[in-house]
Design an enzyme around this catalytic site. Structure first.
Site, mmCIF file in Angstrom:
data_model
loop_
_atom_site.group_PDB
_atom_site.id
_atom_site.type_symbol
_atom_site.label_atom_id
_atom_site.label_comp_id
_atom_site.label_asym_id
_atom_site.label_seq_id
_atom_site.Cartn_x
_atom_site.Cartn_y
_atom_site.Cartn_z
ATOM 1 N N SER A 114 0.823 -1.216 0.000
ATOM 2 C CA SER A 114 0.000 0.000 0.000
ATOM 3 C C SER A 114 0.852 1.260 0.000
ATOM 4 O O SER A 114 1.934 1.298 0.591
ATOM 5 C CB SER A 114 -0.903 0.034 1.236
ATOM 6 N N SER B 275 2.584 -3.314 8.107
ATOM 7 C CA SER B 275 2.589 -3.986 9.409
ATOM 8 C C SER B 275 3.975 -4.554 9.683
ATOM 9 O O SER B 275 4.623 -5.099 8.777
ATOM 10 C CB SER B 275 1.576 -5.133 9.423
ATOM 11 N N GLU C 3 -3.245 -14.655 1.756
ATOM 12 C CA GLU C 3 -3.586 -13.651 2.767
ATOM 13 C C GLU C 3 -5.072 -13.725 3.093
ATOM 14 O O GLU C 3 -5.469 -13.638 4.241
ATOM 15 C CB GLU C 3 -3.222 -12.248 2.257
#
Ligand SMILES: Cc1cc2nc3c(=O)[nH]c(=O)nc-3n(C[C@H](O)[C@H](O)[C@H](O)COP(=O)(O)OP(=O)(O)OC[C@H]3O[C@@H](n4cnc5c(N)ncnc54)[C@H](O)[C@@H]3O)c2cc1C
Length: 403
Positions: free
Chosen positions: A132, A164, A247
């Site tokens: 992202s 993350s 994912e």
């Protein structure tokens, strides 16, 4: 759908009961939306024990450090179910193990598999996912972080966001534009890079849980060897889709939901108002039963997917339903727990350890953290668009800037 287990699967269940009785006390704590930090010695030892017994990295071939069993989706489901039921840690679950390792097994080179899979499954190498960007989330293919090739290296410039674990990760799998002239989906490469590379700056972003679980990552002339590209230049979109498939399964697991249903039921039996347990009060009972029904529906949906996978069929849209329904439901279960806890969770203070040891804090932390999982890995709105367009055959929404 055939729900009967073979003798071999029943033997696996018996072996699991034995393993849990003998070694269960060595499991690190589970749950809580807490710090999500590097695995400590206890976690690493538990992971090594699980691999030795074929309960983690089970289908990863031996030459890459795994247990080397034949891939069998039912084996994996039986193991997950037994660990969730016993409240034990299933081992390390990060983006490296759950997303990158299957991707390398599917499309990595032999050299990449030998170099990265072993340390990743042992928890020694931690990965983060650099997809992202501030202007590219749902429309990921519009990403602008770019790399030119110079002296056998990609030279990377740009910015990622919501990354993350980047503040403690050793490595990143990165999507960046390497072919500026190509159509947008064909100009992207999937590159593996060390977070120690000069020119990378990580700035943590705190979430409402009080923890900084994700980050902004800036690249300024960061140099990465060209052999670190997966599948080849301009093939990054294809590789990203392989990773994404794993994912989405990771984000809505039904046996985890059922474990949460059991914990919630225990909570509603324990918390009383005017001497009557909440579970005995019709309005609480009805809310709980609705959610339990949804969780059971997800469990059977996942069993159907397992049945299809066991026959070698592609899961297709069923996987999108797992991610969309599973993450929303996980959050609704925490919402009921938070309502039941009432004032007990108000003095919420985040801890730095992996689990949140006090029950109220754990539920509150999960409630806040799980809201993010509805967005991460593709928001619910995007999942609904895909289900509508590809599953129900509804008209496609206009694509802006697609070339
Ligand atoms: C907890 C968490 C962890 C994350 N971890 C990572 C990570 O490790 N690595 C990484 O790369 N990214 C990560 N992300 C980022 C995540 O992938 C993005 O947030 C997500 O893809 C949405 O992108 P965005 O935030 O830019 O929102 P946008 O794309 O700007 O969307 C904003 C809103 O508009 C809606 N929307 C957008 N387009 C459409 C459309 N066409 N139709 C209908 N609605 C639409 C969205 O659903 C959303 O509600 C994480 C996010 C969260 C919350």
């Amino acid at each position: 759908m055939d729900l009967t287990l073979s003798d071999r699967h029943r033997a696996l269940q018996a072996g699991l009961r034995d393993f849990i009785a003998r070694h269960g006390h060595r499991s690190p704590p589970v749950g809580g939306g807490g710090g999500r930090v590097r695995p400590d010695r206890r976690v690493l030892d538990w992971q090594a024990l699980l691999i030795e017994h074929g309960l983690a990295a089970r289908a990863v071939p031996r030459q890459y450090g795994g247990y080397g069993a034949d891939p069998d989706v039912l084996d994996a489901a039986i193991i997950t179910e037994a660990f969730n039921r016993a409240g034990l840690s299933p081992g390390i679950q990060g983006q490296g193990i759950r997303m990158l390792v299957p991707t390398l097994l599917e499309v990595g080179t032999e050299a990449q598999r030998r170099r990265w899979i072993g340390p990743t499954i042992r928890g020694e190498t931690i990965w983060c996912q650099g997809y992202s960007e501030p202007e590219s989330g749902s429309d990921l293919a519009s990403l602008r972080t770019h790399a030119r090739v110079e002296d056998g290296h990609f030279v990377i410039n740009g910015q990622k966001i919501w990354t993350s674990s980047a503040h403690y990760a050793d490595m990143m799998f990165l999507l960046c534009r390497t072919e500026p002239e190509a159509p947008k989906h064909e100009g992207i490469s999937y590159i593996l890079l060390s977070m120690d590379t000069p020119g990378i700056e990580v700035r943590p972003l705190p979430t409402m849980t009080g923890h900084a679980t994700f980050n902004e990552v800036f690249f300024t002339e960061a140099r990465v060897p060209v052999e670190n590209v997966v599948l080849g230049r301009g093939k990054g979109w294809q590789v990203a889709n392989v990773t994404l498939k794993h994912e989405r399964m990771l984000l809505g697991d039904a046996s985890k939901l059922m474990h949460r249903v059991h914990r919630l039921r225990a909570l509603l039996e324990r918390v009383e108002v005017d001497g009557v347990a909440l579970i005995r009060r019709p309005q609480w009972r009805e809310r709980f039963l609705r959610l339990q029904g949804e969780a059971l529906a997800m469990k059977y949906h996942q069993m159907r997917l397992l049945g299809e996978a066991a026959k070698g069929e592609e899961p297709g849209l069923g996987v999108l339903i797992v991610k969309y329904v599973g993450t929303v439901l996980a959050w609704k279960l925490t919402a009921l727990a938070v309502d039941a806890l009432g004032d007990a969770g108000l003095p919420y203070e985040p801890h730095d350890d992996v689990g949140e040891d006090d029950e109220a804090t754990g539920w509150y932390a999960d409630h806040m953290y799980d809201l993010g999982l509805i967005i991460g890995g593709g928001s619910s709105n995007i999942q609904k668009n895909i289900i509508a367009e590809r599953g129900l055959g509804m008209p496609r929404e206009p694509r802006v800037g697609t070339s």
